[in-house]
Scaffold this motif. Structure first.
Motif, PDB file in Angstrom:
ATOM      1  N   UNK A 192       0.501  -0.892   0.158  1.00  0.00           N
ATOM      2  CA  UNK A 192      -0.169   0.098   0.340  1.00  0.00           C
ATOM      3  C   UNK A 192       0.784   0.950  -0.023  1.00  0.00           C
ATOM      4  N   UNK A 193       2.583   1.063   0.056  1.00  0.00           N
ATOM      5  CA  UNK A 193       2.699   2.693   0.552  1.00  0.00           C
ATOM      6  C   UNK A 193       2.518   3.136   1.793  1.00  0.00           C
ATOM      7  N   UNK A 194       3.702   3.681   2.010  1.00  0.00           N
ATOM      8  CA  UNK A 194       4.063   3.876   3.326  1.00  0.00           C
ATOM      9  C   UNK A 194       5.038   3.333   3.841  1.00  0.00           C
ATOM     10  N   UNK A 195       5.303   4.341   5.030  1.00  0.00           N
ATOM     11  CA  UNK A 195       6.726   3.780   5.443  1.00  0.00           C
ATOM     12  C   UNK A 195       5.905   3.447   7.472  1.00  0.00           C
ATOM     13  N   UNK A 211       2.038   3.926  11.141  1.00  0.00           N
ATOM     14  CA  UNK A 211       2.600   4.940  10.323  1.00  0.00           C
ATOM     15  C   UNK A 211       2.458   6.207  10.714  1.00  0.00           C
ATOM     16  N   UNK A 212       3.045   7.017  10.842  1.00  0.00           N
ATOM     17  CA  UNK A 212       3.169   8.048  10.826  1.00  0.00           C
ATOM     18  C   UNK A 212       3.347   9.736   9.859  1.00  0.00           C
ATOM     19  N   UNK A 260      -1.982   9.895  11.777  1.00  0.00           N
ATOM     20  CA  UNK A 260      -0.866   8.429  12.275  1.00  0.00           C
ATOM     21  C   UNK A 260      -2.209   7.332  11.631  1.00  0.00           C
ATOM     22  N   UNK A 261      -1.542   5.670  11.849  1.00  0.00           N
ATOM     23  CA  UNK A 261      -2.308   5.040  12.033  1.00  0.00           C
ATOM     24  C   UNK A 261      -1.592   4.286  13.039  1.00  0.00           C
ATOM     25  N   UNK A 262      -2.718   3.572  13.502  1.00  0.00           N
ATOM     26  CA  UNK A 262      -2.217   2.582  14.968  1.00  0.00           C
ATOM     27  C   UNK A 262      -1.212   1.236  14.190  1.00  0.00           C
ATOM     28  N   UNK A 263      -0.141   0.792  15.167  1.00  0.00           N
ATOM     29  CA  UNK A 263       0.387  -0.166  14.735  1.00  0.00           C
ATOM     30  C   UNK A 263      -0.926  -1.410  14.869  1.00  0.00           C
ATOM     31  N   UNK A 264      -1.705  -1.672  15.824  1.00  0.00           N
ATOM     32  CA  UNK A 264      -2.508  -2.641  16.003  1.00  0.00           C
ATOM     33  C   UNK A 264      -3.927  -2.851  15.203  1.00  0.00           C
TER      34      UNK A 264
END
Length: 618
Positions: A192-195, A211-212, A260-264
């Motif tokens: 999906x792209x992104x770091x 993802x920040x 951000x998107x959460x890690x979990x």
């Protein structure tokens, strides 16, 4: 701690009986977080989150920690024990507690970092910084230091600018290899792209999956600038995929960008686990792709039966070398992404943070211009419009955040003003709309009026902000450019657009800390060093004069944008335009669109040839 202690009814009852509990969102109030983190580090020798600090009613800290478990562990008291001990000390030894708190505040005030009046980095300082970075470079896996490994976005920007100005192949090699290692590693979302925020290992294999916005905005520019320097197809792909991720998954209904998107995320068995949305087993690949394509995907993405993460699952990585069957891998990636999107999604933090949106505006505007993607430029414009309407008042004051189009209550800090000014100035160069320079000037005038001391020292909060036990001031770059470094860059660009000596002097004053830290800690002043590269180079200024509808104007404008001169600014407009000071008294060349390449408003002879523009800016 939220799950283990704060939501425990017995612990919560004791906490509420004996304390006033204040939970701080450090993204909403970075000033509060910075002040008390300084206290934790000074008292314990280390910091981190969650951060637990006990204060007097006056806000003076007297007991500290980071994570406390719900029950005692070897060498670590349980949180209930800590609460009982602090409550007893406050009840029985209050005078002693007050004296300890007052001493801590005195010590913190004595540690205030002073850098006003120091010289900005010169040629020797930047060379020394490069040598120090070379010694700390991981020649095996790329990047700097050991695990955990964070994307060194600002250092990479310095390396690319240093190469552009000096031709240093060592600087370019470190930047190129690090970018490739990250792009092929698990820290990059291969579907999906992104770091992700960082890798837990030296090899960039297993990320902390959060993802920040700020990481991705900074890295979009790094990869776009790497493509500009080398023509790398990989760099181009990563810049565009990450920009598309930003717009697809972080853009809010109002046109801003979420934090951000959460890690979990939720798991099929009803649990909740980090990385659940992103990792794959061989069996899951076979279920989506069938046997043959699943075997190919295992080879390409490093998915093994043992797994590289937890419970036999693997983080997707990209195999070394060129993949010859691009059509097939693109088809497989698309099918896996579609299947992944049916999994429970990670949570999204919908706060729109001013500073981070400023970084996103700059990244999307540049990437859209480089790769002729007007939709990305429009996304940058939409975000800028939201911030002007919702975050900025008529007096040039910002709020830190908004949500659902409603401004928050926290005042903007230095990085908010500086990063948003950077975004506006980048938009001006891409769109030819001088209004964005005016908005940047409004923000930077606030910086000089309310964030700057007489000696040029910049503070992270305004002089009329809520008073804390000390005025925050951290000049070092961390996950994002420090407010000081970001302000130096925006002030320098604004001076290049307007010819303002006042803003140029302020930029050079703010760069003093980069001069002080260039040899000692270049990894923590990367943005400041990148700005210093621009200052040494000029920065160069290009005025493009011609009708907007003339293809020759477009060609000259594009040549100026794509030239790698560090920190160069570009103004474009019709003959007689007053949009930019750079355009005044600049005319056509024998009736044809013309470009003027300047330093300090002193210009070379105009040219109507894009290749000559590139040569003058090389």
């Amino acid at each position: 701690m939220a799950r283990e202690s704060f939501e425990d009814e017995v612990v919560a009852a004791f906490l509420n009986e004996h304390f006033v509990a204040v939970k701080v969102d450090r993204e909403e109030r970075p000033d509060v977080d910075a002040v008390y983190m300084d206290a934790v580090v000074a008292a314990t020798g280390q910091g981190g989150w969650p951060m637990t600090v006990f204060l007097t009613p006056e806000g003076e800290p007297f007991y500290f920690g980071t994570y406390f478990p719900p029950a005692p562990r070897p060498g670590m008291p349980g949180f209930r024990q800590v609460l009982e001990g602090v409550a007893a000390a406050w009840r029985d030894r209050r005078e002693e507690v007050g004296e300890a708190a007052a001493k801590i505040v005195r010590d913190l005030l004595g540690r205030q970092f002073e850098y006003g009046g120091a010289n900005p980095p010169g040629e020797a300082d930047l060379h020394t910084a490069l040598m120090v970075l070379t010694r700390g470079y991981d020649a095996v896996h790329a990047g700097f230091g050991d695990a955990p490994k964070f994307p060194p976005s600002m250092v990479l920007e310095f390396l690319l600018r240093h190469h552009a100005r000096t031709g240093s192949e060592a600087a370019l090699q470190m930047a190129r290899d690090t970018c490739e290692a990250m792009a092929r590693g698990g820290i990059y979302d291969q579907l999906g792209g992104g770091f992700a925020r960082y890798a837990v290992d030296r090899t960039w294999t297993v990320p902390h999956f959060e993802k920040m916005l700020y990481d991705n905005a900074l890295l979009i520019r790094v990869y776009a600038h790497l493509w500009r320097a080398t023509g790398s197809d990989l760099a181009r792909r990563i810049a565009l995929e990450t920009a598309d991720f930003l717009v697809r998954e972080l853009r809010t209904e109002q046109g801003g960008f979420a934090s951000a998107l959460d890690a979990d995320s939720d798991t099929p068995d009803g649990g909740h686990a980090e990385g659940a949305y992103y990792v794959w087993t061989p069996a899951q690949l076979r279920e989506v792709l069938g046997e043959d394509d699943a075997l190919a995907a295992q080879r390409w993405f490093g998915v093994t039966e043992e797994g590289t993460f937890e419970a036999g699952a693997s983080v997707l990585r990209l195999a070394d070398g060129e993949l010859t069957d691009a059509t097939r891998i693109d088809d497989i990636r698309a099918r896996l992404l579609a299947a992944r999107e049916r999994r429970p999604l990670p949570g999204r933090d919908d706060k729109v943070v001013t500073a981070w949106n400023g970084l996103a505006i700059a990244a999307l505007a540049e990437t859209g211009a480089y790769f002729e993607r007007p939709d990305l430029v429009q996304a940058a414009l939409d975000a800028a419009d939201l911030l002007v309407r919702v975050h900025l008042d008529a007096h040039g004051r910002l709020v830190r955040t908004s949500r659902d189009g409603v401004p928050g209550t926290g005042a903007g800090v230095l990085e908010d003003y500086a990063d948003l000014a950077e975004g506006f100035l980048t938009l001006a160069g891409v769109t030819g709309e001088g209004t964005w320079v005016e908005f940047a000037g409004l923000l930077l005038d606030t910086v000089l009026r309310h964030f700057s001391a007489e000696d040029g020292t910049l503070y992270d909060t305004a002089d009329d902000a809520e008073e804390l036990i000390r005025r925050p001031q951290d000049p070092t770059d961390n996950a994002t450019p420090s407010g000081c470094s970001a302000a130096a860059g925006a002030l320098l660009s604004y001076a290049a657009y307007t010819g303002s000596d006042r803003h140029r002097r302020a930029a050079e004053g703010a760069l003093g800390v980069a001069g002080a830290l260039a040899a000692r800690a270049p990894r923590f002043i990367g943005w400041g060093l990148a700005v210093a590269e621009a200052a040494l180079d000029g920065p160069r200024e290009t005025a493009v004069v011609g009708p907007a509808e003339d293809p020759a104007t477009t060609a000259l404008h594009r040549a100026a944008l794509l030239a790698p001169a560090p920190g160069a600014v570009v103004a474009v407009g019709a003959p007689g335009s007053e949009e930019f000071a750079l355009l005044r008294e600049r005319g056509l060349l024998d009736g044809r669109p013309a470009a003027y390449v300047c330093r300090g408003f002193v210009c070379d002879a105009p040219t109507d040839r894009p290749d000559e523009v590139v040569a003058k800016l090389r």
